[in-house]
Design an enzyme around this catalytic site. Structure first.
Site, PDB file in Angstrom:
ATOM      1  N   GLY A 221       0.822  -1.311  -0.046  1.00 36.39           N
ATOM      2  CA  GLY A 221      -0.196  -0.042   0.149  1.00 36.39           C
ATOM      3  C   GLY A 221       0.888   1.047   0.092  1.00 36.39           C
ATOM      4  O   GLY A 221       0.498   2.377   0.349  1.00 36.39           O
TER       5      GLY A 221
ATOM      6  N   GLY B  18      -0.526   4.751  -1.130  1.00 37.80           N
ATOM      7  CA  GLY B  18      -1.370   5.233  -0.110  1.00 37.80           C
ATOM      8  C   GLY B  18      -1.226   6.510   0.731  1.00 37.80           C
ATOM      9  O   GLY B  18       0.028   6.861   0.633  1.00 37.80           O
ATOM     10  N   GLN B  19      -2.195   6.814   1.694  1.00 40.54           N
ATOM     11  CA  GLN B  19      -2.143   8.202   2.602  1.00 40.54           C
ATOM     12  C   GLN B  19      -0.860   7.910   3.330  1.00 40.54           C
ATOM     13  O   GLN B  19       0.216   8.518   3.454  1.00 40.54           O
ATOM     14  CB  GLN B  19      -3.288   8.215   2.927  1.00 40.54           C
ATOM     15  CG  GLN B  19      -3.167   9.700   3.801  1.00 40.54           C
ATOM     16  CD  GLN B  19      -4.285   9.869   4.779  1.00 40.54           C
ATOM     17  OE1 GLN B  19      -5.104   9.200   5.059  1.00 40.54           O
ATOM     18  NE2 GLN B  19      -4.560  11.114   5.106  1.00 40.54           N
TER      19      GLN B  19
ATOM     20  N   TYR C  91     -15.785  -2.283   6.682  1.00 44.38           N
ATOM     21  CA  TYR C  91     -14.560  -1.881   7.153  1.00 44.38           C
ATOM     22  C   TYR C  91     -14.236  -2.540   8.472  1.00 44.38           C
ATOM     23  O   TYR C  91     -12.964  -2.968   8.841  1.00 44.38           O
ATOM     24  CB  TYR C  91     -14.342  -0.531   7.012  1.00 44.38           C
ATOM     25  CG  TYR C  91     -12.982   0.162   7.396  1.00 44.38           C
ATOM     26  CD1 TYR C  91     -11.939  -0.032   6.425  1.00 44.38           C
ATOM     27  CD2 TYR C  91     -12.804   1.027   8.256  1.00 44.38           C
ATOM     28  CE1 TYR C  91     -10.737   0.412   6.850  1.00 44.38           C
ATOM     29  CE2 TYR C  91     -11.623   1.384   8.843  1.00 44.38           C
ATOM     30  CZ  TYR C  91     -10.530   1.332   7.771  1.00 44.38           C
ATOM     31  OH  TYR C  91      -9.336   1.821   8.233  1.00 44.38           O
TER      32      TYR C  91
ATOM     33  N   LYS D 285     -11.288  -4.843  10.118  1.00 42.74           N
ATOM     34  CA  LYS D 285     -10.481  -4.426  11.104  1.00 42.74           C
ATOM     35  C   LYS D 285     -10.431  -5.567  12.308  1.00 42.74           C
ATOM     36  O   LYS D 285      -9.309  -5.828  12.911  1.00 42.74           O
ATOM     37  CB  LYS D 285     -10.541  -3.028  11.382  1.00 42.74           C
ATOM     38  CG  LYS D 285     -10.276  -2.125  10.271  1.00 42.74           C
ATOM     39  CD  LYS D 285      -8.679  -2.435  10.026  1.00 42.74           C
ATOM     40  CE  LYS D 285      -8.336  -1.442   8.615  1.00 42.74           C
ATOM     41  NZ  LYS D 285      -6.895  -1.756   8.138  1.00 42.74           N
TER      42      LYS D 285
ATOM     43  N   ARG E 221      -3.061   2.866  -7.304  1.00 45.79           N
ATOM     44  CA  ARG E 221      -2.772   4.429  -7.467  1.00 45.79           C
ATOM     45  C   ARG E 221      -1.182   4.376  -8.196  1.00 45.79           C
ATOM     46  O   ARG E 221      -0.405   3.675  -7.980  1.00 45.79           O
ATOM     47  CB  ARG E 221      -2.667   5.083  -6.231  1.00 45.79           C
ATOM     48  CG  ARG E 221      -4.036   5.580  -5.679  1.00 45.79           C
ATOM     49  CD  ARG E 221      -3.479   6.457  -4.555  1.00 45.79           C
ATOM     50  NE  ARG E 221      -4.789   6.615  -3.749  1.00 45.79           N
ATOM     51  CZ  ARG E 221      -4.895   7.568  -2.624  1.00 45.79           C
ATOM     52  NH1 ARG E 221      -3.751   8.150  -2.238  1.00 45.79           N
ATOM     53  NH2 ARG E 221      -5.748   7.667  -1.826  1.00 45.79           N
TER      54      ARG E 221
ATOM     55  N   ASP F 264      -0.556  -7.028  -6.464  1.00 44.47           N
ATOM     56  CA  ASP F 264      -1.765  -7.306  -6.285  1.00 44.47           C
ATOM     57  C   ASP F 264      -1.664  -8.021  -4.908  1.00 44.47           C
ATOM     58  O   ASP F 264      -1.208  -9.144  -5.030  1.00 44.47           O
ATOM     59  CB  ASP F 264      -2.978  -8.033  -7.055  1.00 44.47           C
ATOM     60  CG  ASP F 264      -4.269  -8.029  -6.382  1.00 44.47           C
ATOM     61  OD1 ASP F 264      -4.488  -7.845  -5.539  1.00 44.47           O
ATOM     62  OD2 ASP F 264      -5.317  -8.052  -7.646  1.00 44.47           O
ATOM     63  N   ILE F 265      -2.053  -7.493  -3.687  1.00 40.94           N
ATOM     64  CA  ILE F 265      -1.899  -8.153  -2.526  1.00 40.94           C
ATOM     65  C   ILE F 265      -2.744  -9.354  -2.329  1.00 40.94           C
ATOM     66  O   ILE F 265      -2.395 -10.135  -1.420  1.00 40.94           O
ATOM     67  CB  ILE F 265      -2.234  -7.083  -1.127  1.00 40.94           C
ATOM     68  CG1 ILE F 265      -1.500  -7.483   0.053  1.00 40.94           C
ATOM     69  CG2 ILE F 265      -3.591  -6.991  -1.105  1.00 40.94           C
ATOM     70  CD1 ILE F 265      -0.015  -7.464  -0.125  1.00 40.94           C
TER      71      ILE F 265
HETATM   72  C1  AKB Z   1     -11.515   5.958   7.579  1.00 37.22           C
HETATM   73  O1  AKB Z   1     -12.154   6.917   7.733  1.00 37.22           O
HETATM   74  O2  AKB Z   1     -12.272   4.845   6.888  1.00 37.22           O
HETATM   75  C2  AKB Z   1     -10.143   5.627   7.950  1.00 37.22           C
HETATM   76  C3  AKB Z   1     -10.127   5.175   9.365  1.00 37.22           C
HETATM   77  C4  AKB Z   1     -10.503   6.121  10.407  1.00 37.22           C
HETATM   78  O3  AKB Z   1      -9.827   4.175   9.600  1.00 37.22           O
HETATM   79  N1  AKB Z   1      -9.479   7.038   8.006  1.00 37.22           N
END
Ligand code: AKB
Length: 330
Positions: free
Chosen positions: A8, A11-12, A142, A146, A37, A53-54
């Site tokens: 990644g 990424g940011q 998400y 996590k 990206r 590709d991960i």
């Molecule tokens: C998001 O907003 O999805 C991320 C996070 C807080 O994990 N920046």
């Protein structure tokens, strides 16, 4: 930590972490991989970069063997809003990607860094001073990836003695690379809008309090945790860390101190608001502070000032800046 792989890397977090690691360990010791990206010139020219590709475990394995990697910073992941739009793809990238990295780490004796998030919590979690060990029942894809990711890391640590460490990041604010599809993206967008249009229309309510952090602190935290003395760590994984706990209204007020003509308006996006409302307002990060000496350097005022200076500089270089915000007041 001598030979590092960053996934990644475009990424940011990855784009900044890679450069700091290259400075600290030597450019040839940090291999960067990205996927969707385009890498910027700095990333491409300062060391090895590969497109990968991960979800392809063999490709990950080949890079690790070819470059004799001993530590993997695994940052490739879809963020909260995009994951909610494409839940199956999010599971595939976030979970299969992590499984591949852990398997490669197990077979090649690598340490792993895994970034979890405030998204790992849900409505049943205490929102204020969210404890390190508490209820985690997120209702976003998400969040599901996590929490499952945190548990998978714990499993590989316990079952296979893979040295996995991780943090629960708050929203991250940075000027180098735009965030890509998260709820906390407003806290980055607002700076671009303030400098370019002197106005920002926020998709979250004015009083939505969330934990935030400036990128130099986030990068420093990851490196510091990976270097921490194992004997001092009780948790080792999924540490709560925070720096600044703010609302859009407070962030706008701080920006206004530098750009007096800046105007904030609100058009609430119910989907993103619902995700934000399910996250903690302020995490308790005392375990990280006690176990491995975590401390942030950037307060709200210092972060805002630095962001405006650095972003204005970047935008003027890119020929983006228009109007009065060319000269924010510092
Ligand atoms: C998001 O907003 O999805 C991320 C996070 C807080 O994990 N920046």
């Amino acid at each position: 930590m001598r030979k590092v792989l960053v996934t990644g890397a475009t990424g940011q977090i990855g784009s900044e972490l890679t450069m700091v690691l290259r400075q600290q360990l030597g450019a040839k010791n940090v291999v960067a991989v990205g996927h969707s990206r385009q890498p910027d010139l700095q990333l491409l020219q300062s060391g090895v970069y590969r497109t990968l590709d991960i979800r392809d475990q063999v490709a990950v394995q080949n890079v690790v063997i070819e470059h004799q990697v001993d530590t993997i910073f695994h940052l490739a992941s879809l963020l909260s809003v995009v994951a909610e739009q494409q839940p199956q793809k999010a599971w595939d990238i976030n979970m299969q990607g992590l499984m591949n990295v852990l398997e490669v780490a197990r077979m090649n004796h690598c340490a792993v860094f895994f970034p979890s998030s405030i998204g790992a919590f849900g409505l049943q979690t205490p929102a204020m001073n969210t404890p390190q060990d508490t209820i985690q029942r997120p209702d976003t894809m998400y969040g599901v990836t996590k929490v499952a990711g945190e548990l998978l890391c714990d499993y590989y640590h316990k079952r296979y003695a893979v040295e996995v460490r991780g943090l629960r990041y708050p929203g991250l604010i940075s000027f180098k690379t735009q965030a890509g599809g998260g709820v906390t993206d407003y806290a980055v967008e607002i700076f671009y809008a303030a400098l370019q249009q002197q106005a920002y229309c926020c998709f979250l309510r004015a009083d939505t309090q969330l934990d935030m952090m400036y990128m130099p602190d986030a990068v420093n935290a990851a490196i510091r945790l990976m270097q921490a003395d194992i004997n001092q760590l009780t948790h080792h994984n999924a540490f709560n860390i925070t720096a600044i706990s703010i609302t859009p209204e407070q962030l706008a007020a701080e920006i206004k101190r530098h750009i007096p003509e800046f105007k904030m308006s609100y058009k609430i996006d119910p989907a993103r608001q619902a995700i934000a409302d399910s996250w903690p307002r302020h995490m308790d990060d005392s375990c990280a502070r006690k176990e491995w000496g975590w401390r942030h350097e950037y307060s709200l005022s210092v972060m805002v000032k630095d962001m405006l200076v650095k972003l204005a500089d970047k935008l003027s270089g890119d020929d983006y800046v228009t109007g009065a915000s060319r000269n924010p007041v510092f």
